[in-house]
Design an enzyme around this catalytic site. Structure first.
Site, PDB file in Angstrom:
ATOM      1  N   ALA A  77      35.312  38.455  52.720  1.00 12.43           N
ATOM      2  CA  ALA A  77      35.548  39.530  53.165  1.00 12.43           C
ATOM      3  C   ALA A  77      36.829  40.351  53.094  1.00 12.43           C
ATOM      4  O   ALA A  77      37.056  41.431  53.068  1.00 12.43           O
ATOM      5  CB  ALA A  77      34.908  39.839  54.503  1.00 12.43           C
ATOM      6  N   GLU A  98      41.595  35.309  41.236  1.00  8.46           N
ATOM      7  CA  GLU A  98      40.609  35.664  42.235  1.00  8.46           C
ATOM      8  C   GLU A  98      39.093  35.336  41.697  1.00  8.46           C
ATOM      9  O   GLU A  98      38.845  35.589  40.481  1.00  8.46           O
ATOM     10  CB  GLU A  98      40.705  37.324  42.458  1.00  8.46           C
ATOM     11  CG  GLU A  98      39.757  37.910  43.378  1.00  8.46           C
ATOM     12  CD  GLU A  98      39.677  39.311  43.515  1.00  8.46           C
ATOM     13  OE1 GLU A  98      40.537  39.982  42.810  1.00  8.46           O
ATOM     14  OE2 GLU A  98      38.917  40.008  44.229  1.00  8.46           O
TER      15      GLU A  98
HETATM   16  C1  DQA Z   1      32.426  36.879  48.152  1.00  8.81           C
HETATM   17  C2  DQA Z   1      31.817  38.620  48.406  1.00  8.81           C
HETATM   18  C3  DQA Z   1      32.485  39.068  49.206  1.00  8.81           C
HETATM   19  O1  DQA Z   1      32.244  40.575  49.346  1.00  8.81           O
HETATM   20  C4  DQA Z   1      31.766  38.639  50.727  1.00  8.81           C
HETATM   21  O2  DQA Z   1      32.487  39.248  51.679  1.00  8.81           O
HETATM   22  C5  DQA Z   1      31.904  37.143  50.649  1.00  8.81           C
HETATM   23  C6  DQA Z   1      31.536  36.463  49.434  1.00  8.81           C
HETATM   24  C7  DQA Z   1      31.641  36.327  46.897  1.00  8.81           C
HETATM   25  O3  DQA Z   1      31.969  35.130  46.774  1.00  8.81           O
HETATM   26  O4  DQA Z   1      30.586  36.752  46.513  1.00  8.81           O
HETATM   27  O5  DQA Z   1      32.040  36.679  51.665  1.00  8.81           O
HETATM   28  O6  DQA Z   1      33.802  36.976  48.042  1.00  8.81           O
END
Ligand code: DQA
Length: 145
Positions: A77, A98
């Site tokens: 998040a 990322e």
């Molecule tokens: C996440 C996507 C984010 O929006 C979310 O808050 C997560 C996991 C993913 O790996 O899909 O915690 O990073």
């Protein structure tokens, strides 16, 4: 052998039981094992960490910058609002990818913004555990370029 830090933000320690219809059934231990196997194949050491704490995550990013370590990061998040994490990542001294298990662009609108993407070499999202493996391959490529 270069070591890649694979950093994971809040709630990713709950993978396996956390919303499996979105994040799949693999645990963080499964992801660690898969990354270590691929790392061995690619000649990369893998140091996978997870925290729910923004300050701890930023501390690891500082450590990576000081030691010139490449980073794969799933900021969870924090992706969507942590300017502090973004500023820490901007100080990077090695490749940065990322990663997301799900595809945030196909989910709620608050997930459509990443404050991190602009300081990364690239982003891999939407492929579950495979996202991490593709990111590791990207790091190997960037290190050999
Ligand atoms: C996440 C996507 C984010 O929006 C979310 O808050 C997560 C996991 C993913 O790996 O899909 O915690 O990073």
């Amino acid at each position: 052998m270069p070591t890649v830090l694979i950093l994971n933000g809040p709630n990713l320690g709950r993978l396996g039981s956390r919303e499996p219809e979105i994040y799949g059934s693999a645990t963080l231990a499964d992801i660690t094992a898969a990354c270590q196997d691929l790392g061995a194949e690619l000649g990369l050491g893998v140091d996978l960490r997870q925290t729910d704490d923004e300050a701890e995550l930023i501390g690891w990013v500082h450590e990576a910058a000081e030691l010139r370590l490449p980073v794969v990061i799933n900021p969870a998040a924090f992706t969507h609002y942590s300017y502090a994490l973004r500023d820490a990542l901007a100080m990077r001294t090695a490749p940065l990818v990322e990663v997301h298990l799900s595809n945030p662009a196909a989910r709620e609108s608050f997930r459509h913004t990443s404050v991190v993407s602009a300081v990364a070499d690239g982003t891999v999202a939407g492929f579950g555990v495979e996202s991490y493996l593709l990111a590791l391959r990207a790091i190997a490529q960037l290190l050999s370029a």
